[in-house]
Design an enzyme around this catalytic site. Structure first.
Site, mmCIF file in Angstrom:
data_model
loop_
_atom_site.group_PDB
_atom_site.id
_atom_site.type_symbol
_atom_site.label_atom_id
_atom_site.label_comp_id
_atom_site.label_asym_id
_atom_site.label_seq_id
_atom_site.Cartn_x
_atom_site.Cartn_y
_atom_site.Cartn_z
ATOM 1 N N PHE A 1 42.096 54.605 37.486
ATOM 2 C CA PHE A 1 41.767 53.193 37.357
ATOM 3 C C PHE A 1 42.774 52.533 36.432
ATOM 4 C CE2 PHE A 1 38.114 54.024 39.694
ATOM 5 C CZ PHE A 1 37.396 52.854 39.921
ATOM 6 N N CYS B 1 40.833 37.428 33.255
ATOM 7 C CA CYS B 1 40.092 37.016 34.449
ATOM 8 C C CYS B 1 40.089 35.494 34.502
ATOM 9 C CB CYS B 1 38.660 37.549 34.403
ATOM 10 S SG CYS B 1 37.690 37.170 35.889
ATOM 11 N N CYS C 1 31.380 33.322 36.469
ATOM 12 C CA CYS C 1 30.669 34.593 36.635
ATOM 13 C C CYS C 1 30.014 34.950 35.305
ATOM 14 C CB CYS C 1 31.642 35.697 37.056
ATOM 15 S SG CYS C 1 30.861 37.311 37.242
ATOM 16 N N CYS D 1 29.118 39.549 34.446
ATOM 17 C CA CYS D 1 30.102 40.629 34.318
ATOM 18 C C CYS D 1 29.749 41.537 33.147
ATOM 19 C CB CYS D 1 31.491 40.047 34.123
ATOM 20 S SG CYS D 1 32.790 41.297 33.993
ATOM 21 N N ASP D 2 29.863 42.871 33.365
ATOM 22 C CA ASP D 2 29.534 43.846 32.325
ATOM 23 C C ASP D 2 30.754 44.672 31.916
ATOM 24 O OD1 ASP D 2 29.859 45.342 34.597
ATOM 25 O OD2 ASP D 2 27.901 46.317 34.526
ATOM 26 N N THR D 3 31.955 44.144 32.183
ATOM 27 C CA THR D 3 33.187 44.887 31.941
ATOM 28 C C THR D 3 33.982 44.267 30.799
ATOM 29 O OG1 THR D 3 33.306 45.487 34.281
ATOM 30 C CG2 THR D 3 35.324 45.702 32.996
ATOM 31 N N GLU E 1 40.316 45.862 43.507
ATOM 32 C CA GLU E 1 38.975 45.288 43.430
ATOM 33 C C GLU E 1 39.125 43.892 42.857
ATOM 34 O OE1 GLU E 1 36.655 47.959 41.044
ATOM 35 O OE2 GLU E 1 36.419 49.392 42.693
ATOM 36 N N HIS F 1 28.660 55.861 38.721
ATOM 37 C CA HIS F 1 29.340 56.239 37.474
ATOM 38 C C HIS F 1 28.462 55.978 36.257
ATOM 39 C CE1 HIS F 1 30.255 52.059 38.415
ATOM 40 N NE2 HIS F 1 30.524 51.839 37.155
#
Length: 210
Positions: free
Chosen positions: A24, A30, A45, A48-50, A116, A204
């Site tokens: 990855f 973003c 958005c 988002c959890d990233t 992605e 994951h």
């Protein structure tokens, strides 16, 4: 110059390539959220959890495509001789940085290249796999690809509004958070009633891997 939050070797946890070994490459930045909690309420958005802000200990700033491709290649097991190298370019929004020179550099090192993306940017040529995850309230530019993976439910982004797009595979992924169990049941029920759609789970997180 490419700015990358993190580069790591793992198993793809969701969607059509779930379970596949991959490197990855998570790009910083973003266009739908600045990544800071103080800005979440005003983001396009909001779920988002990233973490895609800044540069992490296994990321970096790379002056050119050769340098970044070399760093990604270094994460693949050296003993592998099967020729199944796979890199997933993600973010944040990777198409703010991913370009043809970097795709070419990955290909030169034997990688198939997946992205992605939220679909708000045009895709460069040469990608081997395009996964689009539309977000309610964002203009969708990328309307064709290999995989459409819709986080569900989203107000203003009903699955049926995307069914005229040109994708090979269709996934609903339950929105994470405090309502995850209810969202999972709702996504399951929708997939049963609309068999075009398949259920994507974030394995994951269940497995405790990155």
């Amino acid at each position: 110059m490419y700015t990358v939050k993190e580069i790591f070797f793992t198993l793809q946890g969701e969607g059509a390539n779930s379970g596949r070994a991959a490197v990855f490459c998570r790009f910083t930045g973003c266009n739908l959220w600045n990544g800071k909690e103080s800005g979440r309420a005003h983001a396009v958005c909001k779920f988002c959890d990233t973490d895609f802000v800044g540069v992490g200990p296994d990321g970096g700033r790379f002056p050119d495509a050769t340098a970044l491709a070399h760093a990604v290649s270094g994460k693949w097991p050296a003993e592998d001789r099967a020729g199944r190298r796979f890199v997933v370019c993600t973010g944040g929004e990777p198409l703010l940085q991913l370009d043809e020179p970097l795709i070419d550099a990955f290909h030169e090192r034997g990688f198939r290249v997946a992205v992605e993306t939220n679909g708000t940017q045009d895709a460069p040529r040469g990608l081997d796999w395009i996964c689009v995850s539309p977000k309610a309230g964002a203009d969708l530019v990328l309307r064709a690809g290999n995989e459409l993976k819709l986080v569900y439910p989203q107000r203003g982004a009903a699955p049926e509004t995307f069914e005229d797009l040109q994708f090979d595979q269709w996934f609903l992924q339950p929105m994470d958070g405090p309502d995850r169990d209810a969202n999972t049941r709702a996504a399951l029920e929708y997939c049963l009633a609309h068999p075009r759609w398949r259920l994507s789970l974030q394995t994951h997180k269940t497995l405790g891997i990155r």
